[in-house]
Structures are given as C-alpha cells and as structure tokens.
Design a protein around this motif. Sequence first.
Motif: not given
Length: 304
Positions: A81-82, A108-110, A68-69, A73-74
């Motif tokens: 990757y997660l 997960s990423f939203q 996230a930091a 990368i998008s």
Amino acid sequence: MNMEIQSYIGNFTPQAGLHERALRIFEALDIAESSRTDYKSRIGLFLEFIQEHPFNRNSFLEFKRHLAARNDISVSTKSKYLTVARVFLKELNKQGIIPADITQNVKSFQQTKKHKKFGLNQSEVDLLLAEIDQLPENFSNVRLKAIIALLIYQGLRQVEVIRLDVEDISPGQMTALVHGKGRDDKEPIDLHPHTVEALTHYMAYCKVRSGPLFVSNSNNNQSGRLSTRSIRNIVTTFLKDLSIRNSTHGFRHYFTTKLIELFSNDLLTVAKFTRHKSVETLQVYNDNVSRKNNLPKYYEAFNK
C-alpha cells in the motif's frame, strides 16, 4: 503548497474524480500489466486517507504511520500500500500537480527476507504424484496432471503456466518457451522427461493443437485460456482433497529447494533452472536448507 494541493484535491471531489485521475496515471506508466492491476486495486486506501485527513507536506508520512498502527494486515501488505501511494505521489510531482516530492526521506517498511511460507515437502509430493496417477482419465484430470508436471518438474509460476501456447512446446527438442515474470520476451527452458510425457499426452487426449496450451472446458469459457485464478483453484482444490495445506507457489519453493540440495549450494547453476534474476533471492532458500541441515546438531547440543 497546502493551498495548491488543496486546490487539486478540491478539483477532484468527490473521491471518484480523484480515483479516476489515479487510474489514468497508472495507465500511463511503463510497468508490467500485473503491477498496473495491483496499483489500481490498492490506491483506494490512500485516497480514502487523504479525503479524511487534510493533505499537507507530511501526508505520506502520516499515511505510513496510519498503516503501521493497523493490526489487521501484514507488514508485506502495508509495504505494498505504501509503495502504491509513493508511486502515485511521485507522478503527481513529476506532472507539476503538487510542487514537491513529499515521499522523500520516508523509509519503506522493513521486512524479514526469510520465507514465512514454505513449499511442499517430499512426502507431500510423493502422496500427490501417487494419487494423481490413480485418477480416472478425463479432460480435467489429464489437464491437471500436465499442470502439476510444470509446477513440480519445471518450477513455473502461475502466470507462466497460463501464458504458454501450444506453439511454445517442442516435445522432440524437450524444450519450451516461457514468458517469465517481468520479462518482455520468451526464454527457452529444458523440459524434464516427465513433463514432456504429461504435456504430450494432454495435447493429444484433449485435442489442443494451437493457441493457448491450457484451456477451459466450462460452458462459460469453452476453449478459452485459463486465468491464474483458475489455475490456482484447480491445483488448491486437489491439494485440499489430499489434506495438503499449501498454495500453487508452494511447488516453486519445493522445486528451488530441491535443486539447491542437489547442486550443493551452487546458486548460479540453480538460478539457470529457476530463472531468478537475483542470486540474493536464492540465498534465502539456501539459508533455509542450511538451517534445516543444522537442526540435528542444535537438538543434540541440548540432549547431552
């Protein structure tokens, strides 16, 4: 728990040993080959992370925060990757290598469901078709015309194009058998007359009579099946020559959008042609069409 995990990590240092274990785990999964290849190529980032940070119950969450930091990368790439790290850790837990599933309760990423990349527009397609008809007739150009026909009139994905065999094409019936994304078997599709014309001419002119439909004419891979990279390079090179900034997948966006406009938002009918598994995916295209149709009203609201 920490001692058990640290013992596992220690057994596979240096990192190469841990990486080999990850590759063996992915090799044993019942997944599409494209997914397996993607997992293998992406797992290295997580392995580097756990080599540099002590492995503990929060390692997966810490890896997510690490991703996230990053600003290089998008969100889409971060999510991939997660996902790979999640699959790897879950398998370690299933095999009893780590005593708990540390991926639980980590979201997960939203991501927005709206398309961030758009397909070719009608003027670009018109330009492309006009230019391709002017090309001198040779192996490469006749093959290009057949590939473009499958992209524009059938909306095929790159992998579906390269998987086609000559035996899959039935010009008389105007059908083809397509090995779709995530499918175990081939499914029949109806071919547009323009596609039949382009494919028939290609097979006759280039004397492609059996086996892979699209083959190479290079010295390194003479008559070998084209790869997705080859298809991408062939098509994007032609697009660049016309100053069209788009990708091979942009044709599928064009194909889908065109059908949604034609069938007046009848997504179930459109899905039969595009072979999308989920109508929800098509709704994203439908929303884009509606948004563009409403733009004149939006502009007019502030012109008064």
